[in-house]
Design a protein around this motif. Structure first.
Motif, PDB file in Angstrom:
ATOM      1  N   VAL A 203     -31.736   8.029 -23.394  1.00  0.00           N
ATOM      2  CA  VAL A 203     -32.116   9.291 -24.045  1.00  0.00           C
ATOM      3  C   VAL A 203     -32.013   9.170 -25.563  1.00  0.00           C
ATOM      4  N   PHE A 204     -30.926   8.579 -26.051  1.00  0.00           N
ATOM      5  CA  PHE A 204     -30.740   8.473 -27.496  1.00  0.00           C
ATOM      6  C   PHE A 204     -31.354   7.212 -28.096  1.00  0.00           C
ATOM      7  N   GLY A 205     -31.511   6.162 -27.287  1.00  0.00           N
ATOM      8  CA  GLY A 205     -31.850   4.868 -27.873  1.00  0.00           C
ATOM      9  C   GLY A 205     -33.221   4.313 -27.587  1.00  0.00           C
ATOM     10  N   MET A 206     -34.051   4.984 -26.771  1.00  0.00           N
ATOM     11  CA  MET A 206     -35.378   4.442 -26.464  1.00  0.00           C
ATOM     12  C   MET A 206     -36.420   5.028 -27.416  1.00  0.00           C
ATOM     13  N   PRO A 207     -36.898   4.245 -28.405  1.00  0.00           N
ATOM     14  CA  PRO A 207     -37.763   4.805 -29.447  1.00  0.00           C
ATOM     15  C   PRO A 207     -39.257   4.629 -29.202  1.00  0.00           C
ATOM     16  N   ARG A 208     -39.683   4.410 -27.953  1.00  0.00           N
ATOM     17  CA  ARG A 208     -41.081   4.050 -27.724  1.00  0.00           C
ATOM     18  C   ARG A 208     -42.061   5.132 -28.155  1.00  0.00           C
ATOM     19  N   ALA A 209     -41.649   6.408 -28.142  1.00  0.00           N
ATOM     20  CA  ALA A 209     -42.554   7.480 -28.573  1.00  0.00           C
ATOM     21  C   ALA A 209     -42.890   7.372 -30.056  1.00  0.00           C
ATOM     22  N   LEU A 210     -42.078   6.628 -30.803  1.00  0.00           N
ATOM     23  CA  LEU A 210     -42.295   6.476 -32.241  1.00  0.00           C
ATOM     24  C   LEU A 210     -43.214   5.309 -32.577  1.00  0.00           C
ATOM     25  N   PHE A 211     -43.497   4.443 -31.611  1.00  0.00           N
ATOM     26  CA  PHE A 211     -44.238   3.221 -31.895  1.00  0.00           C
ATOM     27  C   PHE A 211     -45.630   3.474 -32.495  1.00  0.00           C
ATOM     28  N   PRO A 212     -46.418   4.433 -31.969  1.00  0.00           N
ATOM     29  CA  PRO A 212     -47.744   4.639 -32.587  1.00  0.00           C
ATOM     30  C   PRO A 212     -47.648   5.005 -34.066  1.00  0.00           C
ATOM     31  N   GLU A 213     -46.762   5.932 -34.419  1.00  0.00           N
ATOM     32  CA  GLU A 213     -46.639   6.341 -35.819  1.00  0.00           C
ATOM     33  C   GLU A 213     -46.060   5.216 -36.672  1.00  0.00           C
ATOM     34  N   ILE A 214     -45.064   4.517 -36.165  1.00  0.00           N
ATOM     35  CA  ILE A 214     -44.474   3.413 -36.928  1.00  0.00           C
ATOM     36  C   ILE A 214     -45.505   2.328 -37.188  1.00  0.00           C
ATOM     37  N   ALA A 215     -46.278   1.971 -36.170  1.00  0.00           N
ATOM     38  CA  ALA A 215     -47.305   0.937 -36.341  1.00  0.00           C
ATOM     39  C   ALA A 215     -48.313   1.340 -37.405  1.00  0.00           C
ATOM     40  N   HIS A 216     -48.663   2.626 -37.433  1.00  0.00           N
ATOM     41  CA  HIS A 216     -49.697   3.094 -38.366  1.00  0.00           C
ATOM     42  C   HIS A 216     -49.154   3.315 -39.778  1.00  0.00           C
ATOM     43  N   THR A 217     -48.056   4.054 -39.891  1.00  0.00           N
ATOM     44  CA  THR A 217     -47.578   4.459 -41.216  1.00  0.00           C
ATOM     45  C   THR A 217     -46.652   3.441 -41.882  1.00  0.00           C
ATOM     46  N   SER A 218     -45.866   2.722 -41.102  1.00  0.00           N
ATOM     47  CA  SER A 218     -44.910   1.788 -41.691  1.00  0.00           C
ATOM     48  C   SER A 218     -45.468   0.388 -41.834  1.00  0.00           C
ATOM     49  N   PHE A 219     -46.389   0.003 -40.919  1.00  0.00           N
ATOM     50  CA  PHE A 219     -46.899  -1.367 -40.948  1.00  0.00           C
ATOM     51  C   PHE A 219     -48.418  -1.429 -41.068  1.00  0.00           C
ATOM     52  N   ASN A 220     -49.028  -0.306 -41.500  1.00  0.00           N
ATOM     53  CA  ASN A 220     -50.447  -0.243 -41.851  1.00  0.00           C
ATOM     54  C   ASN A 220     -51.394  -0.649 -40.717  1.00  0.00           C
ATOM     55  N   GLY A 221     -51.026  -0.359 -39.494  1.00  0.00           N
ATOM     56  CA  GLY A 221     -51.934  -0.604 -38.387  1.00  0.00           C
ATOM     57  C   GLY A 221     -52.953   0.519 -38.273  1.00  0.00           C
ATOM     58  N   PRO A 222     -54.078   0.286 -37.571  1.00  0.00           N
ATOM     59  CA  PRO A 222     -55.071   1.357 -37.384  1.00  0.00           C
ATOM     60  C   PRO A 222     -54.489   2.485 -36.548  1.00  0.00           C
TER      61      PRO A 222
ATOM     62  N   TRP B  44     -40.522  -4.675 -47.930  1.00  0.00           N
ATOM     63  CA  TRP B  44     -40.764  -6.023 -47.391  1.00  0.00           C
ATOM     64  C   TRP B  44     -41.445  -5.892 -46.038  1.00  0.00           C
ATOM     65  N   GLN B  45     -42.729  -5.569 -46.062  1.00  0.00           N
ATOM     66  CA  GLN B  45     -43.405  -5.162 -44.837  1.00  0.00           C
ATOM     67  C   GLN B  45     -43.429  -6.260 -43.779  1.00  0.00           C
ATOM     68  N   GLN B  46     -43.912  -7.447 -44.109  1.00  0.00           N
ATOM     69  CA  GLN B  46     -44.039  -8.502 -43.109  1.00  0.00           C
ATOM     70  C   GLN B  46     -42.683  -8.954 -42.587  1.00  0.00           C
ATOM     71  N   ALA B  47     -41.735  -9.123 -43.504  1.00  0.00           N
ATOM     72  CA  ALA B  47     -40.400  -9.554 -43.090  1.00  0.00           C
ATOM     73  C   ALA B  47     -39.752  -8.501 -42.194  1.00  0.00           C
ATOM     74  N   MET B  48     -39.903  -7.235 -42.536  1.00  0.00           N
ATOM     75  CA  MET B  48     -39.279  -6.176 -41.743  1.00  0.00           C
ATOM     76  C   MET B  48     -39.972  -5.982 -40.391  1.00  0.00           C
ATOM     77  N   LEU B  49     -41.261  -6.320 -40.323  1.00  0.00           N
ATOM     78  CA  LEU B  49     -41.931  -6.275 -39.026  1.00  0.00           C
ATOM     79  C   LEU B  49     -41.306  -7.302 -38.086  1.00  0.00           C
ATOM     80  N   LEU B  50     -41.045  -8.493 -38.603  1.00  0.00           N
ATOM     81  CA  LEU B  50     -40.397  -9.527 -37.793  1.00  0.00           C
ATOM     82  C   LEU B  50     -38.999  -9.091 -37.366  1.00  0.00           C
TER      83      LEU B  50
END
Length: 428
Positions: free
Chosen positions: A239-258, A320-326
């Motif tokens: 409940v507290f630790g599964m962040p999968r609902a955030l993945f679409p926004e994180i991919a788009h806004t934090s790592f410049n994905g479409p 540090w976008q690429q490093a932080m993605l890794l």
């Protein structure tokens, strides 16, 4: 070389003929099942062009999973479990065949498809607690973590490979052939189940399995704090630790994905199951752990720390976008490996510490918790991200996992002290 062998998955459960046949059959069946998991929402979207209709698969799948998961556990504590597995596996074959028929005939009724999906999930919900409840009849307690690790590794690998295969095959052969492959693959499991010995329940409950027997399962759980804690800490972690609902926004806004998905989006979703597969491959150590309650606490603390690290990496992505993605992907992989080990231990505790007469009902509750926890997490994380942002929601959730787990461990010290009793031989 010996140290490397000790790290690799413990395959001793495969020496048991019955477990080996079930496990090998699942290699075929899991991939086929994942083809249907992908094909159903894809067919619905093709029919309607609406994500709202696709989203209904969550409702039509969760409700029968909860209802029949609980009731299926009661059935597994009443009837011979081999007979029940034959019936439910046959039901799964029948529903998969109906999926194939409706697609081959060009069905355009989305409600028919959703109805079939619900029926399939109902059979699945009865089948799974029954399957888990029979393991202690086949294997000694010290091999249950290894057996559960092997099962989870296989399931998770299928959850990665199946959708990739389905994505390639749908444009080439269409939905009907995917459903047919799933139907045929289930005969492998049916063959393995038919060859099981009779599996009557020790001190099976009397009367008709219904609501009263389900309630009795919860009462039994309330009277056994170690077993209760195995559910509590899992709910804290998910409940507290599964962040999968955030993945679409994180991919788009934090790592410049479409905004419609893309590679980063896919990598984020694949990282946790990939970690679980890696953890399963190097799970040889789980069979050597006696203090399983303590091990669960450690694994969930690692999960919480990994999710905290994931949130921190997202927060630093602007610099540090690429490093932080890794780093973010690495944290998810570590979390996936820890979650796999935690799940293997928790399942083993339920199988070995519970009386045989209630094993099915406890496994039914386990299925409901496993299915419901991440769905609650989707709501919690989505709401939190709207208020504090994705990075803070992910990192804060990880911190809450650590705090909540430590509080729970202090509140019920018997959970940490729980250890298995080893037997000298393997039941064949």
């Amino acid at each position: 070389m010996r140290r490397l062998r000790d790290l690799m998955a413990d395959t001793r459960p495969l020496r048991n003929d019955h477990f080996r046949r079930l496990w090998l059959a699942n290699i075929i069946t899991v991939v086929g099942a994942q083809l249907t998991v992908v094909a159903v929402p894809a067919q619905i979207y093709q029919m309607t062009g609406s994500s709202a209709y696709v989203g209904l698969t969550g409702l039509f799948g969760l409700v029968p999973l909860v209802v029949f998961g609980l009731w299926g556990g009661a059935l597994a504590d009443h009837f011979d479990r081999r007979t029940l597995m034959i019936c439910t596996t046959t039901g799964l074959i029948g529903t998969s065949a109906l999926f194939w028929v409706q697609a081959a005939l060009g069905n355009t009724d989305v409600w028919l498809l959703l109805g079939l999906f619900s029926v399939q999930q109902a059979f699945f919900a009865v089948n799974q607690p029954t399957r888990s409840a029979i393991l202690p009849k086949l294997l000694p307690a010290e091999l249950l973590p290894a057996a559960n690790s092997l099962n989870m590794t296989l399931f998770t690998a299928g959850a990665i490979g199946g959708p990739l295969l389905a994505g390639v095959l749908i444009p080439v052969i269409g939905f009907s052939w995917l459903y047919l492959i799933d139907t045929l693959s289930l005969f492998a499991t049916l063959g393995a189940v038919v060859r099981l010995p009779r599996l009557p329940v020790e001190a099976a409950m009397k009367g008709t399995p219904g609501l009263r027997s389900v309630i009795e399962g919860f009462r039994y759980l309330r009277g056994h704090p170690v077993l209760m804690m195995s559910f509590v800490v899992d709910l804290i972690a998910m409940v507290f630790g599964m962040p999968r609902a955030l993945f679409p926004e994180i991919a788009h806004t934090s790592f410049n994905g479409p905004d419609e998905g893309g590679l980063v989006f896919a990598l984020l979703f694949a990282a946790i199951p990939a970690g679980a597969v890696i953890g399963g491959i190097f799970s040889g150590w789980v069979s050597r752990v006696d203090r399983q309650g303590y091990a669960v606490i450690v694994c969930i603390l690692i999960w919480g720390a990994a999710m905290t690290g994931f949130g921190v990496a997202v927060a630093l992505a602007d610099q540090w976008q690429q490093a932080m993605l890794l780093v973010a992907l690495l944290m998810l992989v570590v979390g996936g490996a820890a979650d796999m080990a935690s799940a293997a231990f928790r399942t083993s505790m339920l199988q070995s510490a519970a009386d045989d007469a209630v094993r099915g009902r406890l496994q039914g509750i386990f299925i409901v918790v496993v299915a419901g926890g991440p769905r609650i997490a989707d709501v919690v994380h989505g709401a939190s991200a709207a208020m504090v942002g994705t990075a803070a929601a992910a990192a804060g959730g990880g911190i809450l996992v650590i705090v909540g787990t430590m509080v729970a461990a202090v509140a019920v010290p018997s959970f940490i002290r729980y250890r298995i009793t080893r037997t000298p031989t393997i039941t064949q």
